[in-house]
Design a protein around this motif. Structure first.
Motif, short mmCIF file in Angstrom:
data_model
loop_
_atom_site.label_atom_id
_atom_site.label_comp_id
_atom_site.label_asym_id
_atom_site.label_seq_id
_atom_site.Cartn_x
_atom_site.Cartn_y
_atom_site.Cartn_z
N ARG A 289 -4.80 -23.09 35.91
CA ARG A 289 -5.30 -21.64 36.74
C ARG A 289 -5.58 -22.02 37.96
NH1 ARG A 289 -10.17 -19.40 32.65
NH2 ARG A 289 -9.08 -19.55 30.75
N MET A 290 -5.82 -23.38 38.34
CA MET A 290 -6.04 -23.32 39.89
C MET A 290 -4.23 -23.33 40.45
SD MET A 290 -8.85 -23.45 41.19
CE MET A 290 -8.43 -24.06 42.77
N GLU A 291 -3.47 -23.72 39.64
CA GLU A 291 -2.05 -23.95 40.12
C GLU A 291 -1.69 -22.62 40.18
OE1 GLU A 291 -0.65 -26.69 41.06
OE2 GLU A 291 0.90 -25.65 41.80
N GLN A 292 -2.02 -21.69 39.10
CA GLN A 292 -1.51 -20.13 39.39
C GLN A 292 -2.12 -19.59 40.31
OE1 GLN A 292 -2.90 -18.64 35.48
NE2 GLN A 292 -1.12 -19.36 34.47
N ALA A 293 -3.35 -19.89 40.47
CA ALA A 293 -4.02 -19.19 41.86
C ALA A 293 -3.42 -19.60 43.23
CB ALA A 293 -5.39 -19.41 41.70
N ARG A 294 -2.85 -20.87 43.34
CA ARG A 294 -2.40 -21.20 44.56
C ARG A 294 -0.91 -20.68 44.72
NH1 ARG A 294 -5.14 -26.11 44.19
NH2 ARG A 294 -4.28 -26.79 42.62
N ASN A 295 -0.34 -20.45 43.58
CA ASN A 295 1.08 -19.96 43.62
C ASN A 295 0.84 -18.38 44.22
OD1 ASN A 295 2.30 -22.26 42.83
ND2 ASN A 295 2.42 -21.67 40.80
N PHE A 296 -0.17 -17.80 43.48
CA PHE A 296 -0.32 -16.51 44.10
C PHE A 296 -0.77 -16.40 45.53
CE2 PHE A 296 -3.41 -13.07 45.13
CZ PHE A 296 -2.55 -12.02 44.86
N SER A 297 -1.68 -17.21 46.07
CA SER A 297 -1.95 -17.19 47.71
C SER A 297 -2.90 -18.22 47.68
CB SER A 297 -2.28 -15.72 48.04
OG SER A 297 -2.84 -15.99 49.30
N ARG A 298 -2.83 -18.72 48.76
CA ARG A 298 -3.87 -20.01 48.90
C ARG A 298 -5.11 -19.16 49.83
NH1 ARG A 298 -2.62 -25.11 49.08
NH2 ARG A 298 -3.77 -25.64 50.98
N TYR A 299 -4.82 -18.28 50.27
CA TYR A 299 -6.00 -17.64 50.99
C TYR A 299 -6.45 -16.33 50.36
CZ TYR A 299 -4.34 -20.67 54.90
OH TYR A 299 -3.89 -21.90 55.63
N ARG A 300 -5.86 -15.77 49.34
CA ARG A 300 -6.34 -14.59 48.89
C ARG A 300 -6.89 -15.09 47.64
NH1 ARG A 300 -5.59 -10.23 51.39
NH2 ARG A 300 -4.08 -10.27 53.01
N ALA A 301 -7.88 -14.16 47.13
CA ALA A 301 -8.72 -14.37 45.81
C ALA A 301 -7.90 -13.99 44.84
CB ALA A 301 -10.09 -13.31 45.98
N SER A 302 -7.87 -14.64 43.85
CA SER A 302 -7.13 -14.11 42.59
C SER A 302 -8.24 -14.47 41.35
CB SER A 302 -6.07 -15.07 42.48
OG SER A 302 -6.14 -16.18 42.20
N ILE A 303 -7.99 -13.97 40.36
CA ILE A 303 -9.00 -13.91 39.03
C ILE A 303 -8.97 -15.30 38.40
CG2 ILE A 303 -9.56 -12.95 36.93
CD1 ILE A 303 -8.60 -10.24 37.98
N PHE A 304 -10.02 -15.94 38.43
CA PHE A 304 -9.93 -17.25 37.76
C PHE A 304 -10.27 -17.13 36.16
CE2 PHE A 304 -11.31 -21.33 36.64
CZ PHE A 304 -10.32 -22.26 37.04
N LYS A 305 -11.22 -16.29 36.15
CA LYS A 305 -11.63 -16.05 34.58
C LYS A 305 -11.95 -14.66 34.55
CE LYS A 305 -14.33 -17.89 30.63
NZ LYS A 305 -15.18 -18.69 30.06
N LYS A 306 -11.40 -14.06 33.42
CA LYS A 306 -11.52 -12.58 33.29
C LYS A 306 -12.75 -11.96 32.54
CE LYS A 306 -6.96 -10.81 33.45
NZ LYS A 306 -5.91 -10.46 32.74
N GLN A 307 -13.38 -10.99 32.98
CA GLN A 307 -14.26 -10.24 32.02
C GLN A 307 -15.26 -10.96 31.36
OE1 GLN A 307 -11.59 -7.91 29.81
NE2 GLN A 307 -10.63 -7.01 31.61
N MET A 308 -15.92 -11.77 31.88
CA MET A 308 -17.21 -12.57 31.54
C MET A 308 -18.28 -11.51 31.20
SD MET A 308 -17.07 -15.61 34.04
CE MET A 308 -18.05 -16.70 33.47
N THR A 309 -19.01 -11.64 30.05
CA THR A 309 -20.07 -10.62 30.14
C THR A 309 -21.06 -11.29 30.88
OG1 THR A 309 -21.20 -12.11 28.37
CG2 THR A 309 -19.50 -10.64 27.33
#
Lengths: 434, 606
Positions: free
Chosen positions: B103-123
């Motif tokens: 997931r960290m890899e995916q987030a980095r691929n999206f953008s190093r500086y912008r926020a991306s969703i790490f874990k979705k829709q936690m209660t």
């Protein structure tokens, strides 16, 4: 001989004005860098800006005291001050405190100071005095060597701490020798040395890209080109007597130096210096590691735009993205909050001050004052160049303060003493007998 | 000496050269190259999206059909994540180490500086446990979202569901950003623009430790989120729920409409599903289960999309057209001649009322024949074509063969055959009444969807007109221009008297086909139908409205594969009517019979 009406009569008030402007601008930048909601009070003694207020007050006292001194004091005690500073440099090696990897501080309770600050001043005075006595015989080897010794003895002691930045400051005192008659070619040689050093480091990188593993390829091409260029110069000067040994000797020296750069780089410089130089030259790019400071510094300055974000509005400096922001990287605050206009004003003010020191040095009857003026200007100039150069990524990261600007009592006081000694000596120029 | 004095120029010049180099460099990074500005904003400013609460959906009595529940997305800004204790963050988030790295890899691929969703829709419960320790992990923060929750688990087909936007949504409407939710079906889709509200934004300043340091420019750039509009639907939660209970273990649909307003009171397609299944992280897997692994196709909205022949119910339309055109009168009697078309055993209808009450097939064979062949052209074929053309237009006015203006997506129109259709099938004018007579009793090429039959019941209840059926009760401020049109059938209201009487007899009189729809306290008017099913047992159909003289509810009930309309569809209709009008059921035996009936497994036994 004219009679003076007041101690303050012939003081260069313009120079004092520039000094006050720089100190005030500096204090504002420190305030902006440390300011937050909890520490708004300008005299908050828990914050750098509050303490700097105190240091500035004491500096003004020191400045006034210097103006009240008898001008002969400086020339008379030049060697004495120099001697004391050498003693302090020796002392700091034995009982000094180590801060950031260099044993260069005396810490006495709440007060700490660097003897190298005093040494710069002492060396400037001693060099000025020596050259005012023996300047006419500057061509003599003994005088030249003594002058160099005056400069490089304290530098060598500082090298032992080790504090590369201060050593660099001492070498600019060569400007004083240049004024005294040292050949300008030495500076050309120094420039060539820097050029070859940079080329040798670059060539390693480029060779890798152009020739793959064959590291030798790029080196041969560069040395071939160098030989051709030197050969062309020789052809131009071939009629002149003794040009063949000079050019061939020079070429051999250059090639030898070039080939040993790698060795010097790897063995003489510490890893963090190597990183900083590699980062500066763009050979490696590591914005989170060695390049972090400069990367953040450039972001802060660059984001200021033309007219800046406004006083206290800088996000990069205020929120600690830039390290050392009230000392070594104080220039970032100016760049971010005042933009290009701010940096233009700051740089212009410095160059005006330096130019005015040099200019009035030449108007002196006293050789001592003139030489001292050159020395003071040289010291201020190298601080200005390295500090701003590193903040904008044009000089390696060397932790030296921006005169009158950076936070810190001992540096502010020593620059104040340095400058006001010249202002005092200058104010006496009409009363000095030639 | 003089020579050396001139060196001041060289010294000063070199100062100036350095200054010029510095200024050129500064001009470049400060004025020309603006990448530093965005770098600075990226690291010192945090743009927090303030998600608006999606509009809440109420029923006609102010009871909640859909509301929101808080959920949290765990966001990550890769560049701010320093040395992280992988083991402890994995145990905190209950994920595997490999999953963390991926997931960290995916987030980095999206953008190093912008926020991306790490874990979705936690209660909320999950997140509050994580939030306590989140300070240990720089670069991570929670973002509040809201999910839908359906307290009564009903009306899945009406309400629809929301899901994450796909590329199509992003391309079509610049409002959406990746990760946003959008209504995908039902009311959620129909009223998306009202329900979604307006996103807000907060610009915060963060320091090097990613700690919030306050609002940027004192909040001058902030925009408050504007919650979506609440909707009040015409549905009656109690009736919807009751209908769904009645339809358990049956395939089919119920649609009830308030005749005077066109408001849909319930809209049921059975089997249905729990709308809560299509919410949150399990939506995709549940959707797959419902769409692929369930042979009963619970996602299919039968009330709007299942096409059936109208069957005997269509006889009402034939009667009305006949009366309006003067082809028959309420006293027309026709012999039940089974040679023309099959019929069940009953005495011949002496008048129109009896014909409807007994649902006589040959009677309508004759009525339809008179409607089609009026001797307007010499050619029998041409005459049939002229007749059909006129008839088809009249039938359309009952809302058949075209999409009703219902405010739900995916509504089918059904079909009413026209001259071109038969020309295409049989060749131009190579067909006549004898070819198309099965239309007379609502068979043949006629197709309707259940809501059209409910709308027909409403039309009869209104004695000649209907209002566009609709689900929204209160007008929306953003779409206040919605007006529901009144459609006249072109049939004079006097002609409805015999029809309505006959429909009451269907329910009340001995010999009526829908005696099971009788309610002692309410005059119910109805008509049974049997939609022929070539694939198995016929579908049971019943339409009705009540009370007779001041109709408050019109209804159509379809029960698939359950045979004759009076058996199942009629009692279900009456239960809904009784529940709606009286609030309670007097005859609990009738109710229990329906509750117990399992017509799905029964079908399997056939």
């Amino acid at each position: 001989m004219r009679t003076r009406q007041s101690v303050f009569q012939d003081i260069d008030w313009i120079m004092v004005g520039v000094y006050l402007f720089l100190v005030a601008f500096g204090w504002m930048s420190i305030y902006a860098a440390t300011y937050d909601e909890a520490h708004r009070a300008v005299n908050d003694m828990t914050q750098n800006h509050g303490k700097q207020m105190l240091w500035i007050g004491l500096s003004l006292v020191i400045a006034a005291a210097i103006l009240l001194f008898d001008h002969r004091f400086f020339e008379t005690f030049a060697y004495g001050i120099y001697g004391v500073s050498i003693a302090l440099l020796l002392g700091v090696l034995i009982v000094g405190s180590e801060i950031k990897g260099a044993q260069s501080w005396f810490v006495l309770g709440p007060v700490s100071f660097q003897p190298s600050e005093i040494a710069k001043y002492g060396t400037a005075l001693a060099l000025a005095k020596y050259l005012s006595q023996y300047g006419a015989r500057f061509k003599e080897r003994k005088v030249l060597l003594t002058s160099l010794a005056i400069i490089f003895f304290p530098a060598a002691l500082i090298m032992l701490q080790p504090d590369v930045g201060s050593v660099l400051v001492f070498s600019t005192l060569l400007i004083v020798l240049y004024r005294q008659g040292l050949s300008g070619w030495w500076f050309v040689v120094a420039l060539i040395a820097v050029f070859l050093f940079v080329m040798a480091l670059f060539m390693k990188q480029w060779t890798l890209q152009l020739f793959g593993d064959n590291e030798i390829g790029g080196t041969w091409i560069f040395l071939g080109a160098l030989t051709l260029i030197v050969g062309a110069f020789y052809y131009q000067f071939r009629k002149q007597k003794g040009s063949l040994p000079i050019f061939s000797g020079g070429l051999v020296a250059m090639i030898g130096y070039y080939l040993s750069v790698d060795y010097l780089f790897d063995h003489l410089l510490k890893p963090h210096h190597q990183n900083r130089i590699n980062e500066l030259l763009g050979i490696v790019s590591d914005p989170l590691g060695a390049g972090y400071n400069v990367h953040q510094s450039k972001i802060a300055i660059g984001s200021g735009g033309f007219s800046g974000k406004g006083f206290l509005q800088g996000t990069q400096t205020k929120f600690h993205f830039v390290p050392e922001q009230s000392t070594d990287f104080i220039f970032c605050t100016v760049g971010e909050e005042w933009g290009f206009l701010g940096t233009l004003v700051l740089i212009s003010a410095f160059i005006f001050l330096l130019g005015r020191i040099i200019w009035s040095s030449e108007n002196q009857r006293s050789e001592f004052t003139r030489n001292y003026g050159y020395a003071a200007a040289a010291i201020l100039f190298i601080h200005f160049t390295i500090n701003i150069g590193m903040a904008i990524g044009l000089a390696p990261v060397i932790g030296i303060p921006l005169p009158f600007f950076s936070y810190g009592g001992s540096s502010l006081w020593s620059f104040t003493i340095l400058l006001f000694t010249f202002i005092k000596l200058d104010s006496e120029r009409k009363f000095v007998l030639r | 000496m003089n020579n050396l004095e001139q060196r001041k120029f060289i010294v000063i010049s070199s100062f100036v050269v350095i200054a010029i180099i510095f200024l050129m460099r500064l001009f470049y990074i400060q004025v020309i190259d603006d990448s530093y500005v965005s770098s600075a904003d990226n690291q010192a400013l945090r743009f927090v999206t303030k998600y608006p609460a999606r509009g809440i959906v109420y029923d006609r009595n102010g009871e909640i059909l859909v509301l929101n529940q808080a959920a949290y997305d765990l966001m990550v800004v890769p560049v701010l994540v320093g040395e992280v204790d992988t083991t402890s963050i994995c145990s905190l988030l209950e994920i595997e180490k490999d999953a963390f790295i991926e997931r960290m890899e995916q987030a980095r691929n999206f953008s190093r500086y912008r926020a991306s969703i790490f874990k979705k829709q936690m209660t909320s419960e999950e997140y509050s446990r994580v939030a306590e320790r989140l300070y240990q992990f720089t670069g991570f923060y929670g973002q509040k979202r809201s999910l839908r929750i359906y307290p009564d688990s009903i009306a899945a087909h009406v309400l629809g569901y929301i899901g994450e936007v796909n590329q199509g949504h992003l391309d079509k409407d610049t409002f959406y950003r990746s990760g946003d939710f959008v209504g995908i079906s039902g009311i959620e889709r129909q009223y998306e623009t009202a329900l979604r509200g307006h996103r807000g934004r907060e610009v915060l300043m963060v320091d090097v430790h990613n700690t919030v340091q306050g609002k940027y420019e004192d909040g001058a750039l902030d925009v408050e989120a504007k919650a979506g509009e609440n909707l009040i639907l015409s549905l009656d939660l109690q009736i919807q729920k009751y209908g769904e209970q009645l339809m358990q273990n049956k395939k089919g649909s119920i649609v009830a409409i308030e005749p005077k307003t066109g408001e849909v009171l319930c809209l049921i397609s059975s089997p249905t599903y729990d709308p809560n299944l299509l919410v949150g992280v399990k939506r995709a897997s549940n959707y797959k289960l419902l769409s692929e692994n369930d042979s009963l196709d619970p996602l299919f909205n039968r009330a709007l999309m299942a096409k059936y022949p109208p069957g005997s119910i269509f006889k009402i339309i034939q009667s009305l057209i006949g009366l309006q055109d003067g082809i028959i009168s309420e006293n027309t009697g026709i012999t039940c001649n089974k040679a023309l078309v099959g019929c069940h055993n009953h005495p011949s209808a002496q008048n129109l009322r009896q014909a409807i009450q007994m649902s006589c097939n040959p009677y309508y064979h004759q009525v339809f024949k008179r409607l089609i062949n009026r001797g307007e052209a010499k050619s029998y074929f041409e005459d049939s074509a002229l007749g059909l053309d006129r008839w088809e237009k009249q039938v359309h006015r009952f809302g058949l063969g075209e999409r009703l203006a219902l405010d739900l997506p995916s509504l089918k129109s059904g079909s009413v055959p026209n001259v071109e259709l038969y020309d295409r099938i049989y060749g131009e004018r190579r067909w006549a009444f004898s070819t198309i007579y099965s239309l007379s009793i609502g068979q043949g090429e006629l197709e309707v969807v259940p809501i059209q039959m409910a709308n027909l019941a409403a039309t009869i209840a209104n004695r000649g007109y209907f209002i566009d059926p609709h689900l929204i009760k209160e007008p929306l401020s953003t779409q206040s221009a919605i007006t529901w049109k009144k459609h006249n059938t072109g049939i004079d209201d006097v002609h409805f008297t015999p029809i309505v009487d006959a429909m009451q007899w269907v329910v009340d009189k001995p010999g009526g086909t829908a005696r099971r729809a009788r309610i002692d306290s309410i005059k119910v008017c109805g008509k049974t139908g049997t939609a022929e099913n070539p694939h198995g047992k016929d579908h049971s159909v019943f339409i009705a409205f009540a009370p007779k003289d001041d109709p408050k509810i019109a209804i159509a009930v379809y029960v698939e594969n359950s045979g004759f309309g009076g058996t199942w569809a009629a009692p279900i209709s009456s239960l809904i009517i009784e529940k709606y009008l009286n609030g309670t059921i007097a005859d609990t035996a009738k109710e229990n019979r329906i509750f117990r009936a399992d017509l799905i497994s029964m079908e399997d036994e056939d």
